[in-house]
Design an enzyme around this catalytic site. Sequence first.
Site, short mmCIF file in Angstrom:
data_model
loop_
_atom_site.label_atom_id
_atom_site.label_comp_id
_atom_site.label_asym_id
_atom_site.label_seq_id
_atom_site.Cartn_x
_atom_site.Cartn_y
_atom_site.Cartn_z
N SER A 184 0.80 -1.22 0.00
CA SER A 184 0.00 0.00 0.00
C SER A 184 0.84 1.27 0.00
O SER A 184 0.41 2.30 -0.52
CB SER A 184 -0.97 0.00 1.18
OG SER A 184 -0.30 -0.26 2.39
N HIS B 224 1.83 4.67 4.78
CA HIS B 224 1.12 5.35 3.69
C HIS B 224 1.70 6.75 3.46
O HIS B 224 1.83 7.19 2.31
CB HIS B 224 -0.36 5.43 4.01
CG HIS B 224 -1.02 4.10 4.08
ND1 HIS B 224 -2.24 3.89 4.70
CD2 HIS B 224 -0.63 2.88 3.61
CE1 HIS B 224 -2.57 2.62 4.59
NE2 HIS B 224 -1.61 1.98 3.95
#
Length: 320
Positions: free
Chosen positions: A144, A195
């Site tokens: 991610s 992230h």
Amino acid sequence: MRNRQRGSHLGLMLLASQLFLMGLDNIPPVTLAVLGLNVYLYLFPAAPLMQACVSVQQAYWFKDWRRLLLSPLHHADDWHLYFNMVSFLWKGTKLERRLGGPWFLYLLAVFSLLTGVVYLLLEAGLTELTQDQSYSMACAVGFSGVLFALKVLSNHYHPGGVTYVMGFPVSNRYVSWVELVLIHVTSPGTSLIGHLAGILVGLLYTAGPLKAVMKKCAGFVILNGYNSQPSGYYNSSGYSGTSGGYSGNHQYPPDYTTNYGSSYTGGLTEREQLEAAIRNSLHDRGGTSQGGAPPPYGFHLSEEARAEDIRLRRLRRFDS
């Protein structure tokens, strides 16, 4: 970080259905290969999950740097894999078609490594700032972070568009930051720092020096490769000799005044001839080569990078 749950593999089945609906023939080769690698390493991991995740403690303190390579390609469970790979399927298809397979593969390799490095730097900084050792022990795994970097890049190419987040339109300029906060709020087990590291890597490429550094590194590799080729060899852009044409012995690119003379030389200035040569060259490489065959599938940059390369070469010839 959750322990891996084998369960019913519902996420894998849904991912297979997405691939079936899209059609394997419609997925560019690098995107398909990287997706396949992630699935393979989920089914047959290169290391147990706790030995694949990356943290300051494991990577820096204990010098287990291989985690920087393993962590992006391993996932906690099949739902983690499913959501990441469906997102990658969409982003990878668009970006690979725009940038070309070789450059996209290069981009993925750099983004995967740098996302881990930036993650370690952020966690180390938080540890120093707060004197809380838990930040150094936080172990992250999954693709991610790379996806957030790709999202920044994708939005960079569409700055005026909007993305709907939970039904609300958000400018592409800010959507990565909105999703960063939203994912952390709705899924507390996700890595906010991981992230964030991806967003920062994406910004290093779109607004920082990373793209220029990558071009220089690629040019160095191509330069050495071309110098080892026999005389008369042409690369995928139709040139021989050095990548940028700045040094060393080389052959000049094909003479466009011969190939396209009737189309732009009559009565045009050198600047007009240059612009026409660039347009003709890019048009010729857009789908097929002069003989109607597909263009060589070599290491290349995006359209704007090739245009700039052609411009520099033509200017050098005019000046001489």
